[in-house]
Design an enzyme around this catalytic site. Sequence first.
Site, mmCIF file in Angstrom:
data_model
loop_
_atom_site.group_PDB
_atom_site.id
_atom_site.type_symbol
_atom_site.label_atom_id
_atom_site.label_comp_id
_atom_site.label_asym_id
_atom_site.label_seq_id
_atom_site.Cartn_x
_atom_site.Cartn_y
_atom_site.Cartn_z
ATOM 1 N N ALA A 191 0.852 -1.206 0.000
ATOM 2 C CA ALA A 191 0.000 0.000 0.000
ATOM 3 C C ALA A 191 0.877 1.241 0.000
ATOM 4 C CB ALA A 191 -0.922 -0.005 1.215
ATOM 5 N N VAL A 193 2.923 4.161 -2.768
ATOM 6 C CA VAL A 193 2.421 5.160 -3.707
ATOM 7 C C VAL A 193 1.788 4.506 -4.937
ATOM 8 C CG1 VAL A 193 2.974 7.405 -4.655
ATOM 9 C CG2 VAL A 193 4.500 6.405 -2.999
ATOM 10 N N GLU A 213 -0.805 -4.949 2.758
ATOM 11 C CA GLU A 213 0.388 -4.199 3.151
ATOM 12 C C GLU A 213 1.055 -4.870 4.352
ATOM 13 O OE1 GLU A 213 2.253 -1.327 2.319
ATOM 14 O OE2 GLU A 213 3.369 -1.901 4.119
ATOM 15 N N SER A 279 3.557 -4.001 -5.956
ATOM 16 C CA SER A 279 4.171 -2.651 -5.853
ATOM 17 C C SER A 279 4.800 -2.547 -4.474
ATOM 18 C CB SER A 279 3.110 -1.582 -6.087
ATOM 19 O OG SER A 279 1.948 -1.851 -5.321
ATOM 20 N N GLY A 281 8.010 -1.479 -3.901
ATOM 21 C CA GLY A 281 9.215 -0.662 -3.998
ATOM 22 C C GLY A 281 9.984 -0.955 -5.274
ATOM 23 N N HIS A 454 -9.529 34.882 -2.752
ATOM 24 C CA HIS A 454 -10.761 34.273 -2.261
ATOM 25 C C HIS A 454 -11.733 34.129 -3.417
ATOM 26 C CE1 HIS A 454 -14.088 33.299 0.374
ATOM 27 N NE2 HIS A 454 -14.824 34.177 -0.298
HETATM 28 P P1 NAI Z 1 6.639 2.283 -1.962
HETATM 29 O O1 NAI Z 1 7.952 2.223 -1.301
HETATM 30 O O2 NAI Z 1 5.917 3.562 -2.072
HETATM 31 O O3 NAI Z 1 5.638 1.274 -1.246
HETATM 32 C C1 NAI Z 1 5.912 -0.094 -1.122
HETATM 33 C C2 NAI Z 1 5.005 -0.651 -0.039
HETATM 34 O O4 NAI Z 1 5.076 -2.059 -0.102
HETATM 35 C C3 NAI Z 1 5.447 -0.228 1.372
HETATM 36 O O5 NAI Z 1 4.337 0.275 2.065
HETATM 37 C C4 NAI Z 1 5.986 -1.512 1.967
HETATM 38 O O6 NAI Z 1 5.798 -1.586 3.354
HETATM 39 C C5 NAI Z 1 5.162 -2.563 1.227
HETATM 40 N N1 NAI Z 1 5.785 -3.877 1.143
HETATM 41 C C6 NAI Z 1 7.084 -4.173 0.908
HETATM 42 N N2 NAI Z 1 7.257 -5.512 0.877
HETATM 43 C C7 NAI Z 1 6.041 -6.080 1.073
HETATM 44 C C8 NAI Z 1 5.567 -7.415 1.118
HETATM 45 N N3 NAI Z 1 6.393 -8.458 0.953
HETATM 46 N N4 NAI Z 1 4.246 -7.611 1.356
HETATM 47 C C9 NAI Z 1 3.394 -6.575 1.512
HETATM 48 N N5 NAI Z 1 3.800 -5.292 1.476
HETATM 49 C C10 NAI Z 1 5.095 -5.038 1.251
HETATM 50 O O7 NAI Z 1 6.883 1.611 -3.386
HETATM 51 P P2 NAI Z 1 6.006 1.585 -4.717
HETATM 52 O O8 NAI Z 1 4.592 1.890 -4.453
HETATM 53 O O9 NAI Z 1 6.376 0.310 -5.384
HETATM 54 O O10 NAI Z 1 6.604 2.778 -5.541
HETATM 55 C C11 NAI Z 1 8.004 2.833 -5.816
HETATM 56 C C12 NAI Z 1 8.479 4.234 -5.817
HETATM 57 O O11 NAI Z 1 8.025 4.913 -6.975
HETATM 58 C C13 NAI Z 1 7.955 5.066 -4.661
HETATM 59 O O12 NAI Z 1 8.742 4.913 -3.511
HETATM 60 C C14 NAI Z 1 8.045 6.444 -5.182
HETATM 61 O O13 NAI Z 1 9.328 6.924 -4.938
HETATM 62 C C15 NAI Z 1 7.841 6.269 -6.676
HETATM 63 N N6 NAI Z 1 6.484 6.684 -7.020
HETATM 64 C C16 NAI Z 1 6.127 7.978 -6.789
HETATM 65 C C17 NAI Z 1 4.866 8.415 -7.074
HETATM 66 C C18 NAI Z 1 4.489 9.808 -6.758
HETATM 67 O O14 NAI Z 1 5.372 10.605 -6.481
HETATM 68 N N7 NAI Z 1 3.212 10.162 -6.778
HETATM 69 C C19 NAI Z 1 3.855 7.530 -7.673
HETATM 70 C C20 NAI Z 1 4.325 6.172 -7.814
HETATM 71 C C21 NAI Z 1 5.602 5.806 -7.524
#
Ligand code: NAI
Length: 475
Positions: A191, A193, A213, A279, A281, A454
């Site tokens: 859960a 980004v 998550e 997703s 990381g 405003h």
């Molecule tokens: P993330 O780091 O945001 O989230 C990964 C989530 O997966 C974490 O909450 C983590 O605790 C969980 N997780 C890890 N291993 C797990 C497991 N085995 N089982 C269940 N949960 C687990 O990584 P995400 O969503 O893959 O995105 C990667 C990166 O891309 C982000 O860190 C961000 O830097 C970038 N991004 C930025 C966006 C924005 O700025 N709006 C949009 C999408 C991505």
Amino acid sequence: MSKQFDLVVIGAGPGGYVAAIRAAQLGLSVACVDAAENAKGGPAPGGTCTNVGCIPSKALLQSSEHFEQANHHFAEHGIEVKGVSLKLDKLIGRKNEVVKQNNEGILYLFKKNKVTFFHGHAAFAGQVEGGWSINVTGKTEENLVARHVIVATGSAPRELPGVPFDEKIVLSNDGALSLDAVPGKLGVIGAGVIGLEMGSVWRRLGSAVTVLEAAPEFLAAADQQVAKEALKAFTKQGLDIQVGVQISEIKPSAKKVDISYKNAAGEEQKLTVDRLIVSIGRVPFTAGLNAPAVGLTLDERGFVAVDAECRTNLPNVWAVGDVVRGPMLAHKAEEEGVAVAERIAGQHGHVNFATIPWVIYTSPEIAWVGQTEQQLKKEGRAYKAGSFPFLANGRARALGDTTGFVKVLADAKTDEVLGVHIVGPVASELIAEAVTIMEFRGAAEDIARICHAHPTLSEAMKEAALAVDKRALNF
Ligand code: NAI
Ligand code: FAD
């Protein structure tokens, strides 16, 4: 015959292409090499961000939000629409067109700024007289010699061990942005980004979405008051978000995925979904660079090791963006790219890590800059907090979007703004004011004394700053 450049940038994502343009503006001869291809085999500069990240995800978030509004919210405005239907191929086609426009925009900018673009794969061949020898292979075959090199090769999605992405059933961001049918049941692991943004897109388009998550807290990096408000809103919308889970087994087959996991209470659960987005990381991408042969040092997690100014261990070799430490954000990559280009040209490039904003483009949007309340407490820093709910903001009421609030955290003595946290409409745009104030090390009183138009959502920022001094006017 080798082609000689002052700078060769490897990778044309936000880190690389912006560095190339800035260096060319400063009078350097610059080449940028990128391997990505579009569906027709042509160049697709822009990196993860343009092709399978920021841009296509925001296009789908916009389209799916229109669908959601037409289905569920137009009626509140007295607009009756009947027979709303979805043409997914058109929606995805529009997203692809937006991506294409951005690819073409970057090629145009390269031309305009006299950056030589090579479509191909770049690898270090060794150190030669005049700099570094770089071989380009694939779509273009060239040998380049560069006085300076910037490695901006980005990142790739992290797989769950034993569950490879096939981009049909088990999806990374890539497959999640290009489904050809709306899955009846969609599972999301993580859960973060991507999980929240892509989960929101497919829920709005009709999927029943379950997000699993591992962390015990929802959005642990965000201010926990914001995280709580967001979780409440997402749950109300129908996203089933379960935290504190432990995945036991994931079994993909031709048409579905069976997931076994323990929930937060330690009970064994089973879930079957039609598609699964993983997703959890991203990991730095250095494959094919020939880094070990030239002795480019990677850290224990595979990132290119750099100092505070993005210098690697090799002379005149720099690295920026997702491939180095720090948040994996497009604007962080851009800032580093510009700063390195300026350093190469003899200037004093600078990146302020303390004022990099974070945005999650869900509905409500989530945005923050600086420290969270839990971080300040942990540090033992004396602070004051002021919040203002969008419910009390006239523009938010007119929009019909009153979820959330703005929270300003300021130093108890000096009133300097230490963090701003927003959950609510257009938080992505509102956060820019907070970044500006923090960049100038301004105080909550500075925001409070600035005249805000405003009726605008930005008045919630002013009111939250007033609330720091317990003198909000409209709440
Ligand atoms: P993330 O780091 O945001 O989230 C990964 C989530 O997966 C974490 O909450 C983590 O605790 C969980 N997780 C890890 N291993 C797990 C497991 N085995 N089982 C269940 N949960 C687990 O990584 P995400 O969503 O893959 O995105 C990667 C990166 O891309 C982000 O860190 C961000 O830097 C970038 N991004 C930025 C966006 C924005 O700025 N709006 C949009 C999408 C991505
Ligand atoms: P990348 O964008 O990954 O670019 C690297 C480029 O290098 C690629 O084009 C690749 O083909 C090329 N390359 C790699 N190796 C070689 C080689 N040897 N030779 C030639 N070319 C090579 N960030 C935000 O700030 N806001 C967002 O809204 C946002 N949304 C996102 C949504 C999703 C679904 C994802 C996955 C990411 C999102 N991000 C967002 C993160 C953002 O995409 C990255 O932080 C950003 O793209 C990093 O830029 P970069 O230049 O470091 O690398």
